[in-house]
Design a protein around this motif. Structure first.
Motif, PDB file in Angstrom:
ATOM      1  N   LEU A 265      21.453  33.805  26.156  1.00 27.95           N
ATOM      2  CA  LEU A 265      21.867  32.975  27.284  1.00 27.95           C
ATOM      3  C   LEU A 265      23.387  32.894  27.370  1.00 27.95           C
ATOM      4  O   LEU A 265      23.960  32.946  28.469  1.00 27.95           O
ATOM      5  CB  LEU A 265      21.270  31.571  27.154  1.00 27.95           C
ATOM      6  N   HIS A 266      24.047  32.787  26.226  1.00 28.23           N
ATOM      7  CA  HIS A 266      25.509  32.720  26.223  1.00 28.23           C
ATOM      8  C   HIS A 266      26.113  33.985  26.839  1.00 28.23           C
ATOM      9  O   HIS A 266      27.057  33.913  27.641  1.00 28.23           O
ATOM     10  CB  HIS A 266      26.021  32.536  24.795  1.00 28.23           C
ATOM     11  N   GLY A 267      25.560  35.145  26.484  1.00 27.70           N
ATOM     12  CA  GLY A 267      26.051  36.390  27.061  1.00 27.70           C
ATOM     13  C   GLY A 267      25.845  36.442  28.565  1.00 27.70           C
ATOM     14  O   GLY A 267      26.720  36.884  29.311  1.00 27.70           O
ATOM     15  N   LEU A 268      24.679  35.987  29.026  1.00 29.79           N
ATOM     16  CA  LEU A 268      24.418  35.945  30.464  1.00 29.79           C
ATOM     17  C   LEU A 268      25.410  35.018  31.163  1.00 29.79           C
ATOM     18  O   LEU A 268      25.923  35.326  32.246  1.00 29.79           O
ATOM     19  CB  LEU A 268      22.989  35.467  30.722  1.00 29.79           C
ATOM     20  N   ARG A 269      25.697  33.877  30.534  1.00 29.45           N
ATOM     21  CA  ARG A 269      26.655  32.937  31.124  1.00 29.45           C
ATOM     22  C   ARG A 269      28.052  33.544  31.215  1.00 29.45           C
ATOM     23  O   ARG A 269      28.730  33.426  32.244  1.00 29.45           O
ATOM     24  CB  ARG A 269      26.695  31.661  30.277  1.00 29.45           C
ATOM     25  N   MET A 270      28.489  34.173  30.145  1.00 30.31           N
ATOM     26  CA  MET A 270      29.849  34.713  30.136  1.00 30.31           C
ATOM     27  C   MET A 270      30.003  35.868  31.122  1.00 30.31           C
ATOM     28  O   MET A 270      31.047  36.016  31.765  1.00 30.31           O
ATOM     29  CB  MET A 270      30.218  35.170  28.720  1.00 30.31           C
ATOM     30  N   ARG A 271      28.977  36.690  31.276  1.00 29.75           N
ATOM     31  CA  ARG A 271      29.070  37.784  32.250  1.00 29.75           C
ATOM     32  C   ARG A 271      29.018  37.241  33.675  1.00 29.75           C
ATOM     33  O   ARG A 271      29.717  37.734  34.562  1.00 29.75           O
ATOM     34  CB  ARG A 271      27.948  38.797  31.994  1.00 29.75           C
ATOM     35  N   HIS A 272      28.192  36.205  33.877  1.00 27.20           N
ATOM     36  CA  HIS A 272      28.144  35.588  35.198  1.00 27.20           C
ATOM     37  C   HIS A 272      29.478  34.915  35.515  1.00 27.20           C
ATOM     38  O   HIS A 272      29.953  34.968  36.662  1.00 27.20           O
ATOM     39  CB  HIS A 272      27.015  34.565  35.252  1.00 27.20           C
ATOM     40  N   ALA A 278      35.868  36.938  39.360  1.00 27.11           N
ATOM     41  CA  ALA A 278      36.245  38.134  40.110  1.00 27.11           C
ATOM     42  C   ALA A 278      36.035  37.951  41.603  1.00 27.11           C
ATOM     43  O   ALA A 278      36.691  38.608  42.415  1.00 27.11           O
ATOM     44  CB  ALA A 278      35.441  39.342  39.612  1.00 27.11           C
ATOM     45  N   ASN A 279      35.125  37.051  41.976  1.00 28.28           N
ATOM     46  CA  ASN A 279      34.857  36.789  43.389  1.00 28.28           C
ATOM     47  C   ASN A 279      35.675  35.622  43.933  1.00 28.28           C
ATOM     48  O   ASN A 279      35.401  35.123  45.028  1.00 28.28           O
ATOM     49  CB  ASN A 279      33.368  36.516  43.599  1.00 28.28           C
ATOM     50  N   GLY A 280      36.666  35.166  43.155  1.00 25.08           N
ATOM     51  CA  GLY A 280      37.585  34.156  43.661  1.00 25.08           C
ATOM     52  C   GLY A 280      37.219  32.718  43.366  1.00 25.08           C
ATOM     53  O   GLY A 280      37.877  31.797  43.859  1.00 25.08           O
ATOM     54  N   VAL A 281      36.186  32.478  42.564  1.00 19.90           N
ATOM     55  CA  VAL A 281      35.811  31.110  42.201  1.00 19.90           C
ATOM     56  C   VAL A 281      36.792  30.588  41.155  1.00 19.90           C
ATOM     57  O   VAL A 281      37.179  31.314  40.232  1.00 19.90           O
ATOM     58  CB  VAL A 281      34.367  31.061  41.658  1.00 19.90           C
ATOM     59  N   GLY A 282      37.202  29.330  41.283  1.00 20.83           N
ATOM     60  CA  GLY A 282      38.147  28.748  40.346  1.00 20.83           C
ATOM     61  C   GLY A 282      37.564  28.561  38.960  1.00 20.83           C
ATOM     62  O   GLY A 282      36.339  28.565  38.769  1.00 20.83           O
ATOM     63  N   VAL A 283      38.444  28.354  37.972  1.00 21.20           N
ATOM     64  CA  VAL A 283      38.008  28.222  36.582  1.00 21.20           C
ATOM     65  C   VAL A 283      37.116  26.998  36.403  1.00 21.20           C
ATOM     66  O   VAL A 283      36.055  27.070  35.771  1.00 21.20           O
ATOM     67  CB  VAL A 283      39.228  28.148  35.642  1.00 21.20           C
ATOM     68  N   ALA A 284      37.515  25.851  36.948  1.00 19.71           N
ATOM     69  CA  ALA A 284      36.724  24.628  36.781  1.00 19.71           C
ATOM     70  C   ALA A 284      35.350  24.764  37.431  1.00 19.71           C
ATOM     71  O   ALA A 284      34.330  24.371  36.850  1.00 19.71           O
ATOM     72  CB  ALA A 284      37.477  23.437  37.371  1.00 19.71           C
ATOM     73  N   ALA A 285      35.320  25.332  38.638  1.00 20.63           N
ATOM     74  CA  ALA A 285      34.040  25.511  39.332  1.00 20.63           C
ATOM     75  C   ALA A 285      33.158  26.512  38.597  1.00 20.63           C
ATOM     76  O   ALA A 285      31.936  26.335  38.496  1.00 20.63           O
ATOM     77  CB  ALA A 285      34.284  25.971  40.768  1.00 20.63           C
ATOM     78  N   THR A 286      33.769  27.566  38.061  1.00 16.17           N
ATOM     79  CA  THR A 286      33.008  28.549  37.294  1.00 16.17           C
ATOM     80  C   THR A 286      32.415  27.913  36.044  1.00 16.17           C
ATOM     81  O   THR A 286      31.257  28.175  35.686  1.00 16.17           O
ATOM     82  CB  THR A 286      33.907  29.734  36.903  1.00 16.17           C
ATOM     83  N   PRO A 310      40.082  32.985  31.008  1.00 16.95           N
ATOM     84  CA  PRO A 310      39.524  33.132  32.362  1.00 16.95           C
ATOM     85  C   PRO A 310      40.612  32.973  33.417  1.00 16.95           C
ATOM     86  O   PRO A 310      41.402  32.027  33.375  1.00 16.95           O
ATOM     87  CB  PRO A 310      38.503  31.990  32.442  1.00 16.95           C
ATOM     88  N   VAL A 311      40.643  33.899  34.353  1.00 14.25           N
ATOM     89  CA  VAL A 311      41.624  33.860  35.440  1.00 14.25           C
ATOM     90  C   VAL A 311      40.916  34.215  36.735  1.00 14.25           C
ATOM     91  O   VAL A 311      40.223  35.240  36.806  1.00 14.25           O
ATOM     92  CB  VAL A 311      42.787  34.849  35.199  1.00 14.25           C
ATOM     93  N   ARG A 312      41.083  33.383  37.745  1.00 15.18           N
ATOM     94  CA  ARG A 312      40.475  33.666  39.042  1.00 15.18           C
ATOM     95  C   ARG A 312      41.220  34.809  39.714  1.00 15.18           C
ATOM     96  O   ARG A 312      42.448  34.865  39.704  1.00 15.18           O
ATOM     97  CB  ARG A 312      40.526  32.429  39.941  1.00 15.18           C
ATOM     98  N   ARG A 313      40.458  35.729  40.298  1.00 19.69           N
ATOM     99  CA  ARG A 313      41.066  36.830  41.038  1.00 19.69           C
ATOM    100  C   ARG A 313      41.409  36.356  42.444  1.00 19.69           C
ATOM    101  O   ARG A 313      40.562  35.809  43.151  1.00 19.69           O
ATOM    102  CB  ARG A 313      40.117  38.025  41.128  1.00 19.69           C
ATOM    103  N   ALA A 314      42.638  36.568  42.847  1.00 14.98           N
ATOM    104  CA  ALA A 314      43.066  36.157  44.189  1.00 14.98           C
ATOM    105  C   ALA A 314      42.496  37.108  45.223  1.00 14.98           C
ATOM    106  O   ALA A 314      42.405  38.313  45.003  1.00 14.98           O
ATOM    107  CB  ALA A 314      44.584  36.139  44.272  1.00 14.98           C
ATOM    108  N   HIS A 315      42.087  36.563  46.376  1.00 13.17           N
ATOM    109  CA  HIS A 315      41.549  37.378  47.467  1.00 13.17           C
ATOM    110  C   HIS A 315      42.473  37.283  48.669  1.00 13.17           C
ATOM    111  O   HIS A 315      43.103  36.278  48.902  1.00 13.17           O
ATOM    112  CB  HIS A 315      40.148  36.898  47.862  1.00 13.17           C
TER     113      HIS A 315
END
Length: 315
Positions: A265-272, A278-286, A310-315
């Motif tokens: 489950l931890h691996g699934l969470r970290m990949r998600h 990568a899709n622009g979601v902020g760190v706190a929301a992620t 973790p770093v949000r990708r800018a769009h």
């Protein structure tokens, strides 16, 4: 360039990409394109779990092409091919395979050196799920190599069911995205493998009667964990949902992934989480999306897993 009849062989430019390459990133597609003068021809591949990879081929060749395919480093792998458009053929040592629109084909090649043939002007769209021996034998038992040595074997062929077509189309659509939903693709890959085991599991020499059951349990477990990505893991509730005891659940995870349920489950969470960022979601929301109440704890876990913060990708 060498000419064989009506076929043009360009071994440098027209060589099938190695979908087994360890260089393929887990969260993104590795793409290989032919030179534009040969047409619009691209193959993309993606790891969905160790030993299980998806590939999508889109070819519209300007001339008849003969594409070299060399898989000697990974003999005996099972390949499930779903042809959404067009027709192509594979000519290997000891056998020939025909891929036709609207059909799926399960095949093994114990000495997989051969060529794919594409007709000029033919639009070919094909989705493949490649499963190496480690994964395949885990589900279907030991394979008798002498029975298959030197041969390219079609284990099953049928018209695609609506569900199989849905899976193949969804994978092909995800291939168009730079940051695919790996969790969704993982679930679809397990569904595709389960369906194939229903068809060909009993035909493999030494196949275990429980092969389909094991694949279905693995698929159900992944789906259940995906539904719990934002929740605290309750092992008792998970066991009740799957109809397993804790010992059987741990054994299933260890056999199929070499991990505990919590590690899986931890691996699934970290990949998600990586996909969200990568899709622009902020760190706190992620952090909230993957079950962390505090962004600081999430950042620590993310850094340990991925090796960077973790770093949000800018769009």
């Amino acid at each position: 360039m060498a000419v064989r009849g009506a076929w043009t062989m360009m071994l440098d430019e027209v060589s099938a990409p190695d979908v087994w390459s360890d260089a393929i990133p887990l969260a993104g597609w590795q793409r290989s394109r032919l030179d534009a003068r040969y047409g619009a021809c691209e193959t993309a591949s993606l790891i969905v779990q160790p030993g299980m990879r998806l590939a999508v081929t889109r070819y519209r060749a300007r001339r008849d092409l003969l594409e070299l395919s060399d898989r000697r480093a990974h003999p005996g792998a099972l390949t499930l091919s779903y042809t959404l458009a067009g027709c192509s053929t594979y000519h290997g040592e000891g056998g020939r395979l025909l891929f036709r629109e609207g059909e799926w084909l399960a095949s093994r090649a114990c000495q997989p050196v051969g060529h794919r043939r594409f007709q000029a002007g033919e639009s070919v769209v094909q989705v493949r799920l490649a499963v190496d021996d480690t994964v395949w034998q885990r589900y279907a038992g030991a394979v008798s190599e002498p029975a298959l040595a030197g041969a390219t074997v079609a284990l099953g062929r049928a018209a695609m069911t609506p569900r199989a077509r849905e899976h193949a189309r969804a994978v092909a659509q995800q291939c168009l995205l730079d940051t695919p939903d790996v969790l969704a693709l993982h679930g679809r890959a397990l569904d595709m493998l389960t369906a194939a085991l229903h068809e060909v599991g009993g035909r493999e020499p030494g196949a275990r009667p429980s092969a389909v059951c094991q694949a279905e349990l693995g698929r159900s477990l992944i789906h259940s964990l995906q539904a719990r990505i934002a929740q605290r893991l309750d092992l008792d509730a998970l066991c009740r949902e799957l109809g397993l005891g804790r010992t059987r659940l741990r054994l299933l995870c260890a056999q199929q992934w070499g991990q505990s349920p919590r590690e899986l489950l931890h691996g699934l969470r970290m990949r998600h989480a990586r996909e969200c960022l990568a899709n622009g979601v902020g760190v706190a929301a992620t952090a909230q999306r993957v079950g962390y109440a505090h962004a600081a704890n999430f950042s620590t876990a993310y850094r340990r897993y991925h090796g960077h913060p973790p770093v949000r990708r800018a769009h």
